[in-house]
Design an enzyme around this catalytic site. Structure first.
Site, PDB file in Angstrom:
ATOM      1  N   GLU A  44       0.800  -1.231   0.000  1.00 27.87           N
ATOM      2  CA  GLU A  44       0.000   0.000   0.000  1.00 27.87           C
ATOM      3  C   GLU A  44       0.834   1.284   0.000  1.00 27.87           C
ATOM      4  O   GLU A  44       0.658   2.149   0.872  1.00 27.87           O
ATOM      5  CB  GLU A  44      -0.985  -0.025   1.185  1.00 27.87           C
ATOM      6  CG  GLU A  44      -1.883  -1.251   1.139  1.00 27.87           C
ATOM      7  CD  GLU A  44      -2.829  -1.387   2.332  1.00 27.87           C
ATOM      8  OE1 GLU A  44      -2.828  -0.520   3.225  1.00 27.87           O
ATOM      9  OE2 GLU A  44      -3.586  -2.379   2.354  1.00 27.87           O
ATOM     10  N   HIS A  69     -10.275  -5.887  -2.632  1.00 23.80           N
ATOM     11  CA  HIS A  69     -11.349  -5.646  -1.651  1.00 23.80           C
ATOM     12  C   HIS A  69     -12.473  -4.909  -2.385  1.00 23.80           C
ATOM     13  O   HIS A  69     -12.439  -3.691  -2.533  1.00 23.80           O
ATOM     14  CB  HIS A  69     -10.813  -4.839  -0.468  1.00 23.80           C
ATOM     15  CG  HIS A  69      -9.788  -5.584   0.325  1.00 23.80           C
ATOM     16  ND1 HIS A  69     -10.092  -6.739   1.010  1.00 23.80           N
ATOM     17  CD2 HIS A  69      -8.464  -5.362   0.521  1.00 23.80           C
ATOM     18  CE1 HIS A  69      -8.986  -7.188   1.620  1.00 23.80           C
ATOM     19  NE2 HIS A  69      -7.993  -6.379   1.328  1.00 23.80           N
ATOM     20  N   ASN A 102       2.146  -4.596  -3.441  1.00 24.09           N
ATOM     21  CA  ASN A 102       0.743  -4.963  -3.258  1.00 24.09           C
ATOM     22  C   ASN A 102      -0.062  -3.717  -2.885  1.00 24.09           C
ATOM     23  O   ASN A 102       0.389  -2.910  -2.068  1.00 24.09           O
ATOM     24  CB  ASN A 102       0.710  -5.985  -2.092  1.00 24.09           C
ATOM     25  CG  ASN A 102      -0.609  -6.670  -1.871  1.00 24.09           C
ATOM     26  OD1 ASN A 102      -1.208  -7.179  -2.809  1.00 24.09           O
ATOM     27  ND2 ASN A 102      -1.060  -6.711  -0.622  1.00 24.09           N
ATOM     28  N   ASP A 155     -12.118 -10.110  -1.412  1.00 22.85           N
ATOM     29  CA  ASP A 155     -13.420 -10.279  -0.757  1.00 22.85           C
ATOM     30  C   ASP A 155     -14.383  -9.300  -1.419  1.00 22.85           C
ATOM     31  O   ASP A 155     -13.953  -8.280  -1.971  1.00 22.85           O
ATOM     32  CB  ASP A 155     -13.365 -10.138   0.775  1.00 22.85           C
ATOM     33  CG  ASP A 155     -12.681  -8.886   1.288  1.00 22.85           C
ATOM     34  OD1 ASP A 155     -12.649  -7.874   0.570  1.00 22.85           O
ATOM     35  OD2 ASP A 155     -12.184  -8.922   2.430  1.00 22.85           O
ATOM     36  N   GLU A 204      -6.028 -10.431  -1.930  1.00 18.85           N
ATOM     37  CA  GLU A 204      -6.849 -10.290  -0.713  1.00 18.85           C
ATOM     38  C   GLU A 204      -8.332 -10.213  -1.063  1.00 18.85           C
ATOM     39  O   GLU A 204      -9.079  -9.421  -0.477  1.00 18.85           O
ATOM     40  CB  GLU A 204      -6.440  -9.024   0.076  1.00 18.85           C
ATOM     41  CG  GLU A 204      -4.962  -8.958   0.407  1.00 18.85           C
ATOM     42  CD  GLU A 204      -4.569  -7.758   1.278  1.00 18.85           C
ATOM     43  OE1 GLU A 204      -5.456  -7.074   1.816  1.00 18.85           O
ATOM     44  OE2 GLU A 204      -3.360  -7.514   1.404  1.00 18.85           O
TER      45      GLU A 204
HETATM   46  O1  G3I Z   1      -2.811  -7.516  18.510  1.00 18.37           O
HETATM   47  C1  G3I Z   1      -3.818  -6.701  19.129  1.00 18.37           C
HETATM   48  C2  G3I Z   1      -4.200  -7.288  20.464  1.00 18.37           C
HETATM   49  O2  G3I Z   1      -3.091  -7.249  21.309  1.00 18.37           O
HETATM   50  C3  G3I Z   1      -5.373  -6.459  21.040  1.00 18.37           C
HETATM   51  O3  G3I Z   1      -5.805  -7.048  22.224  1.00 18.37           O
HETATM   52  C4  G3I Z   1      -6.525  -6.420  20.033  1.00 18.37           C
HETATM   53  C5  G3I Z   1      -7.680  -5.545  20.537  1.00 18.37           C
HETATM   54  O4  G3I Z   1      -8.288  -4.880  19.480  1.00 18.37           O
HETATM   55  O5  G3I Z   1      -6.059  -5.876  18.829  1.00 18.37           O
HETATM   56  C6  G3I Z   1      -5.029  -6.652  18.223  1.00 18.37           C
HETATM   57  O6  G3I Z   1      -4.639  -6.047  17.053  1.00 18.37           O
HETATM   58  C7  G3I Z   1      -5.529  -6.195  15.957  1.00 18.37           C
HETATM   59  C8  G3I Z   1      -4.778  -6.924  14.836  1.00 18.37           C
HETATM   60  O7  G3I Z   1      -5.591  -6.997  13.689  1.00 18.37           O
HETATM   61  C9  G3I Z   1      -4.386  -8.350  15.246  1.00 18.37           C
HETATM   62  O8  G3I Z   1      -5.521  -9.105  15.516  1.00 18.37           O
HETATM   63  C10 G3I Z   1      -5.952  -4.817  15.478  1.00 18.37           C
HETATM   64  O9  G3I Z   1      -6.759  -4.197  16.458  1.00 18.37           O
HETATM   65  C11 G3I Z   1      -6.703  -4.918  14.171  1.00 18.37           C
HETATM   66  O10 G3I Z   1      -6.921  -3.615  13.647  1.00 18.37           O
HETATM   67  C12 G3I Z   1      -5.879  -5.704  13.167  1.00 18.37           C
HETATM   68  O11 G3I Z   1      -6.619  -5.784  11.963  1.00 18.37           O
HETATM   69  C13 G3I Z   1      -5.906  -6.248  10.842  1.00 18.37           C
HETATM   70  C14 G3I Z   1      -5.747  -5.138   9.821  1.00 18.37           C
HETATM   71  O12 G3I Z   1      -5.115  -5.645   8.658  1.00 18.37           O
HETATM   72  C15 G3I Z   1      -4.929  -3.981  10.368  1.00 18.37           C
HETATM   73  O13 G3I Z   1      -4.918  -2.966   9.449  1.00 18.37           O
HETATM   74  C16 G3I Z   1      -6.727  -7.383  10.222  1.00 18.37           C
HETATM   75  O14 G3I Z   1      -6.775  -8.480  11.135  1.00 18.37           O
HETATM   76  C17 G3I Z   1      -6.089  -7.819   8.905  1.00 18.37           C
HETATM   77  O15 G3I Z   1      -6.936  -8.754   8.270  1.00 18.37           O
HETATM   78  C18 G3I Z   1      -5.928  -6.596   8.019  1.00 18.37           C
HETATM   79  O16 G3I Z   1      -5.341  -6.990   6.799  1.00 18.37           O
HETATM   80  C19 G3I Z   1      -5.123  -5.961   5.830  1.00 18.37           C
HETATM   81  C20 G3I Z   1      -3.880  -6.332   5.052  1.00 18.37           C
HETATM   82  O17 G3I Z   1      -2.791  -6.545   5.926  1.00 18.37           O
HETATM   83  C21 G3I Z   1      -3.531  -5.260   4.023  1.00 18.37           C
HETATM   84  N1  G3I Z   1      -4.662  -4.960   3.172  1.00 18.37           N
HETATM   85  C22 G3I Z   1      -5.920  -4.672   3.856  1.00 18.37           C
HETATM   86  C23 G3I Z   1      -6.278  -5.781   4.831  1.00 18.37           C
HETATM   87  C24 G3I Z   1      -7.607  -5.548   5.498  1.00 18.37           C
HETATM   88  O18 G3I Z   1      -7.566  -4.412   6.310  1.00 18.37           O
END
Ligand code: G3I
Length: 316
Positions: free
Chosen positions: A130, A207, A171, A237, A235
């Site tokens: 990104e 997406h 990407n 969906d 990715e």
């Molecule tokens: O690790 C913390 C944890 O310690 C805490 O307790 C919890 C409470 O909210 O949060 C956890 O972090 C989360 C992390 O995922 C791990 O689970 C974040 O809040 C959450 O925002 C994060 O979301 C991820 C997101 O990227 C972040 O931008 C999604 O799971 C993941 O699927 C998403 O993937 C991205 C790709 O990397 C790039 N392209 C877009 C795609 C969708 O957003």
């Protein structure tokens, strides 16, 4: 019906795959579905190879989370897409809060990418994730603000040096519509190639929205392969405004088929990854209020019409 990965292989693709995430691996019915190699021949770790997970303090690397997913993939005979080396999001504080000079940050980037790509060798990698805003300008993150475009070459070259066999991707999302962002990506790839910087592929995240899949996706994919790189849908969906209706599910099926057939028709499109296979673990509802149901399996792990749309996209 035949499986998604079986259909992808029959169409000459390397894989059909899914993102997954470590907390999901305690859900045994989910893992059983993910481990079915007739549907999935590739996994992407959704979070556990990101910078905050792999180098939480400078120079101290933690591979455990990523390792768990690599081992599952190996057990299942699945490929891994490493995700990712350099991204503005999910960075540890030490990266964002230090006032770097150009040379030091380039070293930090090279060390991070070289270390994780070298550790998980032989894979396909989203090296740069990104880098652009939707209007095609560079994202003003710590990397760009300090180094300009130089971080891109530093990351790619370090990855190539660490593992000559890794496939190196850039990407991004919203490349699927063409326009300024896709043009900036094409310009970047051309310029890297002209400078002899290693780059092997462009990942189009995919997406997308039900009823909003671009009709010219195949020609967008071809505009990148014409530059001498391969492409992948990384990715995928296709979300809808809730509630789910039969009509929306049918439109979603057609939309999945249309994305898959665009990849099928482009020989340089190596495969398609869904950003998790089930609505149970989709990132969509928590990010887009009132939207969801974006994946090919529902939240009860039941196949939706989209599943048959994917098979038809590869086979029709
Ligand atoms: O690790 C913390 C944890 O310690 C805490 O307790 C919890 C409470 O909210 O949060 C956890 O972090 C989360 C992390 O995922 C791990 O689970 C974040 O809040 C959450 O925002 C994060 O979301 C991820 C997101 O990227 C972040 O931008 C999604 O799971 C993941 O699927 C998403 O993937 C991205 C790709 O990397 C790039 N392209 C877009 C795609 C969708 O957003």
């Amino acid at each position: 019906t035949i499986g998604l990965a079986v259909a992808a292989k029959a169409a000459g693709k390397l894989y059909f795959g899914s993102a997954t995430d470590n907390p999901e691996l305690t859900d045994l019915p989910y893992v059983a579905g993910l481990s079915n190699a007739s549907d999935f021949l590739q996994l992407t770790p959704g979070n556990s190879m990101k910078w905050d997970a792999t180098e939480p303090t400078q120079g101290t690397f933690t591979f455990d989370g990523g390792e768990q997913i690599v081992q599952l993939a190996q057990k299942n005979g699945q490929l891994i897409r490493g995700h990712n080396c350099v991204w503005y999001n999910q960075l540890p504080n030490w990266v964002t809060s230090t006032s770097w000079d150009n040379a030091t940050l380039l070293e930090v980037v090279a060390n991070h990418c070289g270390t994780i790509v070298g550790h998980w060798a032989g894979q396909i990698w989203d090296i740069i994730n990104e880098p652009f805003n939707d209007d095609g300008t560079w994202r003003q993150d710590v990397f760009y603000n300090v180094t300009g475009e130089a971080f891109v070459a530093a990351a790619l070259q370090a990855a190539r040096d660490a593992d000559p066999d890794a496939k190196l991707y850039i990407n991004d999302y919203n490349l699927e519509y063409g326009g300024a962002k896709a043009q900036s990506m094409a310009n970047l790839v051309s310029s890297l190639k002209a400078q002899g910087v290693p780059v092997d592929g462009v990942g189009l995240q995919g997406h997308l929205l039900v009823g909003g899949v671009p009709g010219n996706l195949q020609s967008i994919l071809e505009s990148f392969t014409a530059l001498g790189v391969e492409v992948a849908i990384t990715e995928l969906d296709i979300r809808m405004t809730l509630p789910v209706t039969d009509a929306l599910l049918e439109q979603q099926k057609a939309d999945y088929q249309s994305v898959i057939s665009a990849c099928k028709n482009v020989s340089g499109c190596i495969g398609v990854t869904v950003w998790d296979y089930t609505d149970k673990y989709s990132w969509v509802p928590s990010t887009f209020s009132g939207q969801g149901a974006a994946c090919p399996w529902d939240e009860n792990l039941i196949k939706k019409p989209a599943y048959d749309g994917i098979v038809s996209g590869f086979t029709a």
